[in-house]
Design a protein around this motif. Structure first.
Motif, mmCIF file in Angstrom:
data_model
loop_
_atom_site.group_PDB
_atom_site.id
_atom_site.type_symbol
_atom_site.label_atom_id
_atom_site.label_comp_id
_atom_site.label_asym_id
_atom_site.label_seq_id
_atom_site.Cartn_x
_atom_site.Cartn_y
_atom_site.Cartn_z
ATOM 1 N N ARG A 81 0.853 -1.183 0.000
ATOM 2 C CA ARG A 81 0.000 0.000 0.000
ATOM 3 C C ARG A 81 0.892 1.236 0.000
ATOM 4 O O ARG A 81 2.070 1.175 0.392
ATOM 5 C CB ARG A 81 -0.911 0.015 1.229
ATOM 6 C CG ARG A 81 -0.168 -0.037 2.541
ATOM 7 C CD ARG A 81 -1.066 0.302 3.701
ATOM 8 N NE ARG A 81 -1.390 1.724 3.699
ATOM 9 C CZ ARG A 81 -2.247 2.282 4.536
ATOM 10 N NH1 ARG A 81 -2.882 1.540 5.427
ATOM 11 N NH2 ARG A 81 -2.485 3.563 4.499
ATOM 12 N N PRO A 82 0.351 2.389 -0.425
ATOM 13 C CA PRO A 82 1.173 3.600 -0.420
ATOM 14 C C PRO A 82 1.629 3.955 0.998
ATOM 15 O O PRO A 82 0.965 3.637 1.985
ATOM 16 C CB PRO A 82 0.219 4.666 -0.982
ATOM 17 C CG PRO A 82 -0.815 3.894 -1.741
ATOM 18 C CD PRO A 82 -0.976 2.603 -1.011
ATOM 19 N N ILE A 83 2.754 4.645 1.077
ATOM 20 C CA ILE A 83 3.284 5.075 2.359
ATOM 21 C C ILE A 83 2.417 6.199 2.916
ATOM 22 O O ILE A 83 2.092 7.159 2.210
ATOM 23 C CB ILE A 83 4.739 5.561 2.216
ATOM 24 C CG1 ILE A 83 5.617 4.441 1.651
ATOM 25 C CG2 ILE A 83 5.276 6.062 3.533
ATOM 26 C CD1 ILE A 83 5.777 3.274 2.561
ATOM 27 N N VAL A 202 1.944 -5.194 3.234
ATOM 28 C CA VAL A 202 0.938 -5.451 4.261
ATOM 29 C C VAL A 202 0.447 -6.890 4.234
ATOM 30 O O VAL A 202 -0.204 -7.343 5.173
ATOM 31 C CB VAL A 202 -0.260 -4.490 4.115
ATOM 32 C CG1 VAL A 202 0.178 -3.054 4.340
ATOM 33 C CG2 VAL A 202 -0.925 -4.633 2.740
ATOM 34 N N ALA A 203 0.748 -7.621 3.149
ATOM 35 C CA ALA A 203 0.266 -9.001 3.031
ATOM 36 C C ALA A 203 1.104 -9.732 1.994
ATOM 37 O O ALA A 203 1.798 -9.117 1.173
ATOM 38 C CB ALA A 203 -1.208 -9.036 2.635
ATOM 39 N N THR A 204 1.039 -11.054 2.045
ATOM 40 C CA THR A 204 1.689 -11.890 1.045
ATOM 41 C C THR A 204 0.667 -12.891 0.516
ATOM 42 O O THR A 204 -0.316 -13.210 1.178
ATOM 43 C CB THR A 204 2.882 -12.652 1.628
ATOM 44 O OG1 THR A 204 2.436 -13.507 2.697
ATOM 45 C CG2 THR A 204 3.930 -11.692 2.147
ATOM 46 N N ASP A 232 -2.110 -2.440 8.396
ATOM 47 C CA ASP A 232 -3.267 -2.177 7.536
ATOM 48 C C ASP A 232 -4.357 -3.181 7.880
ATOM 49 O O ASP A 232 -4.371 -4.304 7.381
ATOM 50 C CB ASP A 232 -2.873 -2.285 6.064
ATOM 51 C CG ASP A 232 -3.993 -1.812 5.132
ATOM 52 O OD1 ASP A 232 -5.141 -1.699 5.600
ATOM 53 O OD2 ASP A 232 -3.721 -1.549 3.953
ATOM 54 N N ALA A 233 -5.299 -2.753 8.733
ATOM 55 C CA ALA A 233 -6.374 -3.649 9.153
ATOM 56 C C ALA A 233 -7.543 -3.639 8.177
ATOM 57 O O ALA A 233 -8.486 -4.413 8.338
ATOM 58 C CB ALA A 233 -6.866 -3.249 10.547
#
Length: 276
Positions: A81-83, A202-204, A232-233
């Protein structure tokens, strides 16, 4: 023997309601069903549209044969996700261009973990082999110790004053990672400029769609350094919203078509006779 023929009765049966006077209960029921299905279809379409807009804010990168990161397996897809506010946080796993190290002709984006921000001093190591950030020793629970002793790359001494607008990055597999340690002699002290940071992981995902969250580390806040790693929930909520919205929209649309065909079929039927 003669048969008795009944005389016609003077009583006349009359339908209490004509088909043209008020709609039948079935007709009213269909209208209610159509209204409900229309609302569901619109809601499903809106949820799908929102999910798609949220979905495209994330980028995906394929790792190579060696990611250099213990939390990210080689050959998997990394969701970024963007910073936030344009500045990464300590502990973030980021995807970046390494032009600061190899110039404008650098190869594909790299993956590594932020251990220092602009203004920080990163050094290796304290007597227990831990890196220090601004003099604070950091116990990095995410290190992949399987690769810790393959070479001395994870323990050679260095000290880097990270320039403003840069991040200092280290791989979790210190023995085989290419990271800021190798470039501390450059004017950037091995740092990566913020504009070269493409996103925070945030995820793989193994298949590119179903993703597993990347749990943020608390190693730096545990060491007394401010600023928790990015969490990032909402990614999985957006993913679920997109899926549910698409299913509701598709199911409602199909049912609307079937009900519409049924209504058209009944309209084409001749009305029942009315006795009077």
């Amino acid at each position: 023997m003669s048969e008795r023929v009944s005389e016609p009765s003077d009583a006349v049966w009359r339908s209490p309601r004509s088909a043209d006077e008020i709609p039948s209960r079935r007709r009213r029921g269909r209208r209610v069903v159509l209204a409900v299905l229309a609302v569901l279809a619109v809601g499903g379409a809106a949820a799908t549209a929102f999910g798609v807009v949220a979905w495209i804010q994330y980028d995906r990168y394929q790792t190579g044969d060696s990611s250099g990161m213990g939390q990210v397996l080689a050959g998997t897809t990394v969701v970024t996700r963007p910073i936030e506010d344009g500045e990464p946080r300590r502990g973030d796993v980021i995807v970046f261009r390494n032009r600061a190290w190899l110039g404008p002709t650098s190869p594909e984006p790299m993956l590594s973990r932020v251990v220092g921000l602009g203004g920080d001093t990163v050094a290796c190591c304290d007597p227990r082999g831990r890196i220090t950030v601004n003099g604070q020793p950091v116990t990095e629970e995410y290190l992949d110790h399987e690769f810790a002793d393959m070479s001395g790359h994870d323990s050679f001494e260095y000290e880097a004053a990270v320039p403003d607008g840069h991040v200092f990055v280290l791989g979790d597999q210190r023995a085989n990672a290419v990271d800021s340690r190798m470039y501390v002699e450059l004017p950037s002290a091995g740092g990566i400029p913020y504009p070269d940071v493409l996103g925070v992981a945030v995820a793989t995902s193994d298949d590119g769609f179903v993703a597993e969250p990347l749990e943020p580390t608390t190693a730096f806040t545990d060491a007394g350094l401010p600023g928790p790693a990015t969490r990032d929930a909402t990614y999985f909520a957006k993913q679920l919203l997109l899926l549910i919205g698409a299913l509701v929209f598709a199911a409602s649309l199909v049912t609307l078509l079937l009900v519409g065909v049924d209504i058209r079929h009944h309209r084409d039927q001749p009305p029942p006779p009315v006795w009077s």
